[in-house]
Design a protein around this motif. Structure first.
Motif, PDB file in Angstrom:
ATOM      1  N   UNK A  60       0.757  -1.310   0.103  1.00 52.81           N
ATOM      2  CA  UNK A  60       0.153   0.084   0.038  1.00 52.81           C
ATOM      3  C   UNK A  60       0.965   1.023   0.063  1.00 52.81           C
ATOM      4  N   UNK A  61       1.845   1.076   0.875  1.00 55.91           N
ATOM      5  CA  UNK A  61       3.007   2.201   0.759  1.00 55.91           C
ATOM      6  C   UNK A  61       3.332   2.530  -0.450  1.00 55.91           C
ATOM      7  N   UNK A  96      15.904   9.040   4.691  1.00 52.73           N
ATOM      8  CA  UNK A  96      16.857   8.194   5.612  1.00 52.73           C
ATOM      9  C   UNK A  96      16.777   6.658   5.497  1.00 52.73           C
ATOM     10  N   UNK A  97      17.802   6.120   5.993  1.00 52.82           N
ATOM     11  CA  UNK A  97      17.581   4.724   5.819  1.00 52.82           C
ATOM     12  C   UNK A  97      16.500   3.942   6.625  1.00 52.82           C
ATOM     13  N   UNK A  98      15.738   2.970   5.953  1.00 51.73           N
ATOM     14  CA  UNK A  98      14.650   2.347   6.421  1.00 51.73           C
ATOM     15  C   UNK A  98      13.247   3.036   6.018  1.00 51.73           C
ATOM     16  N   UNK A  99      13.312   4.101   5.185  1.00 52.84           N
ATOM     17  CA  UNK A  99      12.333   4.745   4.694  1.00 52.84           C
ATOM     18  C   UNK A  99      12.352   4.900   3.176  1.00 52.84           C
ATOM     19  N   UNK A 126      18.630   5.963   2.277  1.00 52.39           N
ATOM     20  CA  UNK A 126      19.876   6.378   2.095  1.00 52.39           C
ATOM     21  C   UNK A 126      20.664   5.989   3.596  1.00 52.39           C
ATOM     22  N   UNK A 127      21.909   5.408   3.275  1.00 51.07           N
ATOM     23  CA  UNK A 127      22.709   4.862   4.579  1.00 51.07           C
ATOM     24  C   UNK A 127      23.655   6.104   5.097  1.00 51.07           C
ATOM     25  N   UNK A 147      11.602  11.966   6.144  1.00 53.65           N
ATOM     26  CA  UNK A 147      11.080  10.684   6.923  1.00 53.65           C
ATOM     27  C   UNK A 147       9.659  10.805   7.202  1.00 53.65           C
ATOM     28  N   UNK A 148       8.933   9.781   6.694  1.00 54.14           N
ATOM     29  CA  UNK A 148       7.495   9.881   6.808  1.00 54.14           C
ATOM     30  C   UNK A 148       7.244   8.755   7.937  1.00 54.14           C
ATOM     31  N   UNK A 149       8.177   7.757   8.384  1.00 60.24           N
ATOM     32  CA  UNK A 149       7.726   6.781   9.229  1.00 60.24           C
ATOM     33  C   UNK A 149       8.479   7.183  10.587  1.00 60.24           C
ATOM     34  N   UNK A 150       7.875   7.091  11.535  1.00 57.65           N
ATOM     35  CA  UNK A 150       8.459   7.982  12.997  1.00 57.65           C
ATOM     36  C   UNK A 150       9.436   6.995  13.452  1.00 57.65           C
ATOM     37  N   UNK A 151       9.698   5.835  13.230  1.00 53.34           N
ATOM     38  CA  UNK A 151      10.644   4.570  13.507  1.00 53.34           C
ATOM     39  C   UNK A 151      11.876   5.103  12.841  1.00 53.34           C
TER      40      UNK A 151
END
Length: 210
Positions: A60-61, A96-99, A126-127, A147-151
């Protein structure tokens, strides 16, 4: 929870046809592109919440991102009013990395280029080392992280800590942005500024480069 506009709600429901229809209507009615983007941002923020609550998944994302790319391709001609002439300065930017979200970042990139900045867009996920290396290589006075994801907030802090360790922190102004970012997040990460929207981000870059 604030009520969403019809456009934002259509985006949350991933109704691509309706989203594009509403965007066309708004463009036809002379609605400013940035207003349309703000409505879409509200929808994206809600999608981010649903993802974090486990109601939406990566598919979905990714699909919501694709819908937004299509919206942006319609809006981009309205956004680019480039001020010709010498570059105002270099801005390094990335998610950022993870998003993997890039719509907000892409809007900022479009507006920065329109305002005469040289933009080094590192993309998504991006690392840390890539941010640090690019700041060192370009001598950029501004680094933007999205970042769109708070984690992924700790990831922003990691990048800023790495800039300190590399002896680069004093020469670069760090701006963070993205739907869940706020002043508390800025304090936690150690960033210089939090940009509530793309226009604010561009204005901060103007200020830095004077």
């Amino acid at each position: 929870m604030a009520n969403l506009t019809e456009l934002a709600q259509a985006l949350v429901e991933l109704d691509e046809e309706r989203v594009l229809e509403l965007v066309e209507q708004k463009i036809g009615a002379g609605e400013p592109a940035l207003n349309i983007i703000q409505e879409c941002n509200a929808g994206m923020a809600r999608i981010g919440e649903r993802f974090e609550a486990g109601e939406y998944f990566l598919s979905e994302l990714i699909f919501s991102g694709e819908i937004l790319q299509n919206v942006m391709s319609k809006l981009e001609p309205l956004l680019v009013q480039a001020e010709k002439g010498d570059s105002r300065g270099t801005v390094v930017i990335g998610t950022v990395k993870g998003d993997i979200h890039d719509i907000g970042k892409n809007i900022v990139v479009t507006l920065l280029k329109g305002a005469g900045f040289d933009v080094v867009d590192l993309g998504v996920d991006v690392p840390t080392e890539a941010f640090v290396e690019k700041v060192r290589e370009t001598g950029a006075k501004v680094l933007g992280m999205s970042a769109l994801l708070s984690f992924t907030f700790p990831e922003m802090k990691t990048v800023i800590d790495a800039l300190k360790a590399a002896g680069l922190r004093d020469q670069v102004t760090v701006i963070i942005g993205g739907a869940p970012c706020n002043e508390q997040v800025r304090e936690f990460t150690g960033a210089d500024y939090y940009a509530i929207d793309a226009v604010t981000g561009v204005n901060i870059c103007r200020k830095v480069y004077g």
